[in-house]
Scaffold this motif. Structure first.
Motif, PDB file in Angstrom:
ATOM      1  N   ALA A 272       1.392   3.995  -3.168  1.00 28.07           N
ATOM      2  CA  ALA A 272       0.911   5.389  -2.869  1.00 28.07           C
ATOM      3  C   ALA A 272       1.922   6.357  -3.495  1.00 28.07           C
ATOM      4  O   ALA A 272       1.650   7.614  -3.720  1.00 28.07           O
ATOM      5  CB  ALA A 272       0.740   5.655  -1.347  1.00 28.07           C
TER       6      ALA A 272
ATOM      7  N   ALA B 141      -2.609  -6.059  -6.278  1.00 35.07           N
ATOM      8  CA  ALA B 141      -2.875  -4.791  -5.905  1.00 35.07           C
ATOM      9  C   ALA B 141      -3.039  -3.818  -7.092  1.00 35.07           C
ATOM     10  O   ALA B 141      -3.305  -2.652  -7.105  1.00 35.07           O
ATOM     11  CB  ALA B 141      -1.983  -4.100  -4.899  1.00 35.07           C
TER      12      ALA B 141
ATOM     13  N   THR C 131       0.792  -1.203  -0.029  1.00 31.21           N
ATOM     14  CA  THR C 131       0.123  -0.206  -0.070  1.00 31.21           C
ATOM     15  C   THR C 131       0.910   1.346  -0.139  1.00 31.21           C
ATOM     16  O   THR C 131       0.625   2.073  -0.505  1.00 31.21           O
ATOM     17  CB  THR C 131      -0.952  -0.077   1.044  1.00 31.21           C
ATOM     18  N   ARG C 132       1.869   1.272   0.808  1.00 30.22           N
ATOM     19  CA  ARG C 132       2.802   2.442   0.856  1.00 30.22           C
ATOM     20  C   ARG C 132       3.451   2.728  -0.465  1.00 30.22           C
ATOM     21  O   ARG C 132       3.784   3.901  -0.863  1.00 30.22           O
ATOM     22  CB  ARG C 132       3.741   2.292   2.007  1.00 30.22           C
TER      23      ARG C 132
END
Length: 385
Positions: free
Chosen positions: A214, A240, A210-211
Motif C-alpha cells: 500500500a 502479490a 498488504t500494508r
C-alpha cells in the motif's frame, strides 16, 4: 609376599584398563529447528569441524593430558528460555566452551547465565548490546550491520536505484535493533525507510504484505528476519505482484531463502550480505574438508563458514591455555591474531560500538541477483577499527 604383590597388581589392572579417556566437551547452541534452523545448524557444523580438525591433529592437551574433543548440541529454538536452559544443561555436563547462541533474544538470556556458570560463548547477535564489558566471556563470530550496512546499500544502489524501502523484521530485540541501524544506513544514502514488524512465529504474512504494498516502496528489506521467514515473505511479495528489488541488510541466509521462496526466478532482483566471501575457492573448500573428516554433508549453508573461525580460534586458545577454564581461555583468545586458513586475515572489532573488542571481522561478501541471474558475491576486505 610375592603372591600378595601379584594379587594386588592383578586387582589394580581392571581399574587401569577401565580408566576413562580424557574428553573435552564443547557445546553447540542455536535454533536447530524452525525458521532459524540454518543458523543453529551452522553453529553445530562449525563446532563439529573444529573438533574434528583438533582430533586429527592429535587432540587438545588439558592439564598435561591429551583429550579428544566432542560436541554436545542443544536446540535453543530461537527463544530466551531455550537459550538460558541450554547454557544450564551444558554447564551440567561440565561444558565451559559454547559455540553459540545465535540471535539477540537468545544472547540476552545466555550472557548472565554463562557468566554465572563460567562459560565462554560465541554469539551471532546483531543487538546494540550483543557484547558488553560486564560480560567479558562473550565473543562475537562476526560484526553487526553497523559495520557493513552502508557499504552493502551503496553497492546495491548501483544495480537497483531506489528512493524508498520498507524494512520487514520481527518485533523483538533482534528485529528492532537491526531495523534502526539499517534505516539509518538507508537514510545516509538518500533512501527513506519505514518499518513493518511481525510476531516471531508468523506463517502467514499476507496482512503485512498488504500494508507494505500500500506504500508503493521501491524496495523491501527482510533485514534480520530468520531465513525461513524471509523466504516466505519473498514468496508472498512476489505472489502479490511486487516486482521491485528485495534486500537482506541484516545477515546471511540466502541459500535457505532461495529454497523456501522458490528459487532464482522468484527472487529475481535481490541484494544481500554474506559474512564471508562465499565465491572464494578456499572458503568453499571448507565443505570438502568437513565431508572428508566427518563423512557427511555440513548443515547450515554458507553461515557455517562464517561461524567456523571462532570455533577454530577457541580450540587453539584452549590448547595454548592448557585448560578449559573459561577465564583463562578468554585471556589467551584476546591476544591471538585474527587469521583463518580458509577465510584470510581479519581483526578484532567491537570497541567502538560495544566498548569491548571481542568480535571477529573477516573479509565478507556482497551478493547480487539481477533479473533472476546470480551475479555472484563480491569480496570486501576487512578493515581495522
Amino acid at each position: 609376599m610375592r603372591q600378595w604383590r601379584l594379587a594386588a597388581a592383578l586387582i589394580a589392572m581392571p581399574a587401569l584398563a577401565l580408566a576413562a579417556p580424557c574428553e573435552l566437551k564443547i557445546g553447540a547452541m542455536g535454533p536447530m529447528s524452525g525458521s532459524g534452523a540454518q543458523w543453529g545448524l551452522s553453529m553445530q557444523s562449525a563446532a563439529e569441524l573444529a573438533a574434528a580438525e583438533a582430533n586429527k591433529a592429535g587432540g587438545i592437551k588439558i592439564n598435561g593430558e591429551t583429550c579428544k574433543v566432542s560436541v554436545v548440541s542443544y536446540d535453543s529454538k530461537y527463544t530466551a528460555d531455550g537459550a538460558a536452559a541450554g547454557a544450564n544443561v551444558l554447564a551440567g555436563q561440565d561444558i565451559h566452551i559454547i559455540i553459540g547462541p545465535v540471535g539477540s533474544i537468545e544472547n540476552a538470556a545466555v550472557k548472565p547465565v554463562a557468566a554465572r556458570n563460567q562459560q565462554l560463548a560465541w554469539n551471532a547477535a546483531y543487538a546494540n548490546n550483543a557484547l558488553e564489558p560486564r560480560f567479558p566471556l562473550m565473543f562475537q563470530v562476526s560484526p553487526p550491520p553497523a559495520v557493513w550496512a552502508d557499504l552493502l546499500i551503496k553497492r546495491a544502489m548501483k544495480t537497483f536505484p531506489m528512493k524508498t524501502v520498507v524494512i520487514v523484521v520481527p518485533n523483538d530485540q533482534t528485529g528492532t535493533d537491526v531495523a534502526g541501524v539499517d534505516a539509518a544506513a538507508y537514510k545516509h544514502n538518500g533512501v527513506t525507510a519505514t518499518t513493518e514488524f511481525f510476531q516471531r512465529g508468523t506463517t502467514n504474512f499476507a496482512p503485512i504484505i498488504t500494508r507494505v504494498l500500500a506504500t508503493h516502496p521501491d524496495a523491501v528489506d527482510t533485514a534480520s528476519s530468520a531465513p525461513g521467514d524471509a523466504g516466505v515473505i519473498v514468496k508472498q511479495l512476489r505472489l502479490a505482484g511486487f516486482t521491485g528489488p528485495i534486500g537482506r541488510v541484516g545477515g546471511p541466509g540466502t541459500a535457505e531463502i532461495l529454497r523456501v521462496s522458490g528459487g532464482l526466478d522468484v527472487l529475481r532482483d535481490f541484494y544481500w550480505y554474506e559474512a564471508v566471501p562465499t565465491d572464494d575457492p578456499k572458503v568453499r573448500a571448507i565443505d570438502d574438508e568437513y565431508r572428508a573428516l566427518l563423512g557427511k554433508d555440513p548443515m547450515g549453508g554458507t553461515t557455517f563458514w562464517s561461524y567456523l573461525p571462532g570455533a577454530r580460534l577457541t580450540l587453539k586458545a584452549v590448547q595454548a591455555a592448557g585448560t578449559d577454564d573459561a577465564e583463562k581461555v578468554a585471556a589467551v583468545l584476546r591476544t591471538m591474531p585474527v587469521e583463518d586458513p580458509n577465510i584470510g586475515k581479519g581483526y578484532w572489532t567491537g570497541k567502538k560500538q560495544f566498548g569491548i573488542a571481542q568480535g571477529l571481522f573477516f573479509p565478507f561478501g556482497i551478493g547480487i541477483i539481477k533479473d533472476g541471474k546470480n551475479l555472484g558475491v563480491e569480496r570486501q576486505e576487512a578493515q581495522p577499527e
